[in-house]
Scaffold this motif. Sequence first.
Motif, PDB file in Angstrom:
ATOM      1  N   GLU A  72      -4.067  -3.623  12.285  1.00 47.94           N
ATOM      2  CA  GLU A  72      -2.617  -3.766  12.074  1.00 47.94           C
ATOM      3  C   GLU A  72      -2.054  -5.069  12.633  1.00 47.94           C
ATOM      4  O   GLU A  72      -0.905  -5.438  12.338  1.00 47.94           O
ATOM      5  CB  GLU A  72      -1.858  -2.575  12.662  1.00 47.94           C
ATOM      6  CG  GLU A  72      -2.141  -2.286  14.113  1.00 47.94           C
ATOM      7  CD  GLU A  72      -3.247  -1.272  14.318  1.00 47.94           C
ATOM      8  OE1 GLU A  72      -3.235  -0.590  15.363  1.00 47.94           O
ATOM      9  OE2 GLU A  72      -4.125  -1.157  13.423  1.00 47.94           O
ATOM     10  N   GLN A  96      -7.722  -4.580   2.023  1.00 48.05           N
ATOM     11  CA  GLN A  96      -6.525  -4.242   2.789  1.00 48.05           C
ATOM     12  C   GLN A  96      -6.359  -2.726   2.897  1.00 48.05           C
ATOM     13  O   GLN A  96      -6.098  -2.179   3.976  1.00 48.05           O
ATOM     14  CB  GLN A  96      -5.296  -4.858   2.113  1.00 48.05           C
ATOM     15  CG  GLN A  96      -3.989  -4.654   2.860  1.00 48.05           C
ATOM     16  CD  GLN A  96      -2.801  -5.164   2.066  1.00 48.05           C
ATOM     17  OE1 GLN A  96      -2.661  -4.855   0.873  1.00 48.05           O
ATOM     18  NE2 GLN A  96      -1.947  -5.948   2.703  1.00 48.05           N
ATOM     19  N   GLU A  97      -6.568  -2.033   1.780  1.00 47.35           N
ATOM     20  CA  GLU A  97      -6.463  -0.570   1.787  1.00 47.35           C
ATOM     21  C   GLU A  97      -7.521   0.044   2.704  1.00 47.35           C
ATOM     22  O   GLU A  97      -7.231   0.959   3.489  1.00 47.35           O
ATOM     23  CB  GLU A  97      -6.632  -0.024   0.372  1.00 47.35           C
ATOM     24  CG  GLU A  97      -6.575   1.498   0.316  1.00 47.35           C
ATOM     25  CD  GLU A  97      -7.046   2.070  -1.006  1.00 47.35           C
ATOM     26  OE1 GLU A  97      -6.691   3.227  -1.298  1.00 47.35           O
ATOM     27  OE2 GLU A  97      -7.792   1.376  -1.732  1.00 47.35           O
ATOM     28  N   LYS A  98      -8.749  -0.463   2.620  1.00 50.74           N
ATOM     29  CA  LYS A  98      -9.830   0.100   3.427  1.00 50.74           C
ATOM     30  C   LYS A  98      -9.634  -0.152   4.917  1.00 50.74           C
ATOM     31  O   LYS A  98     -10.095   0.630   5.752  1.00 50.74           O
ATOM     32  CB  LYS A  98     -11.171  -0.473   2.955  1.00 50.74           C
ATOM     33  CG  LYS A  98     -11.564   0.026   1.561  1.00 50.74           C
ATOM     34  CD  LYS A  98     -12.866  -0.574   1.064  1.00 50.74           C
ATOM     35  CE  LYS A  98     -13.199  -0.004  -0.316  1.00 50.74           C
ATOM     36  NZ  LYS A  98     -14.468  -0.516  -0.851  1.00 50.74           N
ATOM     37  N   GLY A 100      -6.700  -0.119   6.223  1.00 45.86           N
ATOM     38  CA  GLY A 100      -5.511   0.639   6.609  1.00 45.86           C
ATOM     39  C   GLY A 100      -4.339  -0.250   6.965  1.00 45.86           C
ATOM     40  O   GLY A 100      -3.462   0.143   7.744  1.00 45.86           O
ATOM     41  N   HIS A 102      -1.037  -2.491   5.680  1.00 48.67           N
ATOM     42  CA  HIS A 102      -0.092  -2.417   4.562  1.00 48.67           C
ATOM     43  C   HIS A 102       0.994  -3.479   4.691  1.00 48.67           C
ATOM     44  O   HIS A 102       1.503  -3.726   5.783  1.00 48.67           O
ATOM     45  CB  HIS A 102       0.562  -1.035   4.499  1.00 48.67           C
ATOM     46  CG  HIS A 102      -0.413   0.097   4.533  1.00 48.67           C
ATOM     47  ND1 HIS A 102      -1.234   0.407   3.470  1.00 48.67           N
ATOM     48  CD2 HIS A 102      -0.723   0.976   5.517  1.00 48.67           C
ATOM     49  CE1 HIS A 102      -2.005   1.435   3.803  1.00 48.67           C
ATOM     50  NE2 HIS A 102      -1.718   1.798   5.037  1.00 48.67           N
TER      51      HIS A 102
END
Length: 319
Positions: A72, A96-98, A100, A102
């Motif tokens: 993050e 990016q999704e893997k 986590g 956003h």
Amino acid sequence: MVYSRILGTGSYLPANVVTNAMLAERVETSDEWIVSRTGIHARHIAADDQKTSDLALYAAREAIADAGLAPEDIDLIIVATTTPDMVFPSTACLLQEKLGVHGCPAFDVQAVCAGFMYALVTANNYIKAGMAKKALVVGAEIISRILDWDDRRTCVLFGDGAGAVVLGASDEPGIEHACMAADGRYNKILNTPAQISGGKIQGLPFLNMDGPAVFKFAVKALSEIATTTLAQAGVAQEQVDWLVPHQANLRIIESTAKHLGLPMSRVVVTLPTHGNTSAASIPLALDHAVRDGRIRRGQRVLLEGIGGGFAWGAVLLTF
């Protein structure tokens, strides 16, 4: 003034290793033939169920952890790849999704074997402009899927893998200078010209290369851009602690080092066991040299790479 420094590095190589002897069982070649012409002994090949974003994820997690950060904390993701998971969305968005993460910008850069150089310079400029503070830059490839495994001219050269760095804003210089270039007139000597149209593949879907022409161009271009980068930075050749080149061919690496007056003992070479991993080769080599203790904080490192396009570049940095 805001600079960018490498805060952490990471890499990943698939578990499956294919040796020259194993290739010799399939095509008319030999370990001696491959080694004498390329310097390559083996390469890693991705599993059937692995995607480029999977390889990128392993390397990214290592780099983020090495930087002492959490996913993050990343506010920019750039992936250099020639072999994306799909036509779209970008492999960077899938990574990016893997991870986590956003909301932060995420996009791919396509400059083949020079891709990581282009991505690194782009991230550096984002940070210098104040548009990012912690950038994840990844080079990831599954080149094995665009190879004709019956063509010994190309199938012996390449491997799969991923390498990553995290760049962070700093008051002290990290990336000191960069030179980038491209010349599309040479597009036909190294390409994979296929495209999807009407649900079918049109054109050759395999990597195509004129080896002698690529070798000749690469030696000249890399030697010149490395010299230019050092001259523009006001840095003498003897002030460079390490050269981390694109891992394409040992003779090209040796030629560039000789031109710069650098002994091979100050050149990072992972080619024998990695093969040419395209956009992943420079960050893979960098991470290996950092983790085995060769490259240390405060040392000056010159990165350089060239790929189809032709596109090429060099980056001088203090690690």
